[in-house]
Design an enzyme around this catalytic site. Structure first.
Site, mmCIF file in Angstrom:
data_model
loop_
_atom_site.group_PDB
_atom_site.id
_atom_site.type_symbol
_atom_site.label_atom_id
_atom_site.label_comp_id
_atom_site.label_asym_id
_atom_site.label_seq_id
_atom_site.Cartn_x
_atom_site.Cartn_y
_atom_site.Cartn_z
ATOM 1 N N SER A 176 43.819 42.932 41.227
ATOM 2 C CA SER A 176 43.436 43.159 42.382
ATOM 3 C C SER A 176 44.351 43.063 43.080
ATOM 4 O O SER A 176 43.995 44.161 44.412
ATOM 5 C CB SER A 176 42.385 42.462 42.972
ATOM 6 O OG SER A 176 41.170 42.441 41.670
ATOM 7 N N LYS A 213 46.019 46.774 43.247
ATOM 8 C CA LYS A 213 44.716 48.009 43.628
ATOM 9 C C LYS A 213 44.666 48.091 45.178
ATOM 10 O O LYS A 213 44.929 48.982 45.284
ATOM 11 C CB LYS A 213 43.267 47.233 43.285
ATOM 12 C CG LYS A 213 43.554 48.109 41.982
ATOM 13 C CD LYS A 213 41.877 48.056 41.261
ATOM 14 C CE LYS A 213 42.640 48.185 39.597
ATOM 15 N NZ LYS A 213 41.069 47.063 38.691
ATOM 16 N N SER A 216 36.465 47.982 40.894
ATOM 17 C CA SER A 216 37.785 47.296 39.904
ATOM 18 C C SER A 216 37.986 48.094 39.160
ATOM 19 O O SER A 216 38.412 47.588 37.729
ATOM 20 C CB SER A 216 37.800 46.006 40.374
ATOM 21 O OG SER A 216 39.157 45.559 39.710
#
Length: 110
Positions: free
Chosen positions: A23, A26, A73
């Site tokens: 995460s 990202k 995600s």
């Protein structure tokens, strides 16, 4: 394992091993894309080996890929954004890591 009563770590496993946090990666990808100033409405071809909700070969806007990456995600969306970065994947890595290092995160890499 952390013992709150004794205020100490009593058990740890692979605590010195570097691992990527998907995460966070990202988020770094999103910032790198936004900082580049590229057109988020431009359609790009879905490419990569990761799993995701987009069929490979399909065309999607970078904005749709950003949403899928950040909200769902979606790994394939993130990989496609990196692959279609101006100059390619290697330039994406250079730009992302330069920005990360600029924030003082000297042990962090994408």
């Amino acid at each position: 394992m952390y013992n709150e009563t004794l205020d100490r770590v009593e058990h740890q496993r692979n605590s010195t091993q570097y691992r990527s946090i998907a995460s966070i990666t990202k988020l770094f990808t999103a910032v790198t894309i936004l900082r580049s100033g590229i057109d988020l409405d431009e359609k790009v071809k879905i490419t990569g080996r990761s799993s995701g909700r987009f069929p490979r070969g399909m065309m999607a806007t970078r904005m749709d890929l950003m949403k899928a990456m950040l909200i769902s995600s979606d790994n394939l969306a993130a990989e496609t954004l990196a692959n279609t970065y101006p100059g390619g994947f290697d330039v994406y890595l250079e730009d992302a890591n330069r920005w990360i290092t600029g924030w003082g995160l000297i042990n962090t890499r994408v």
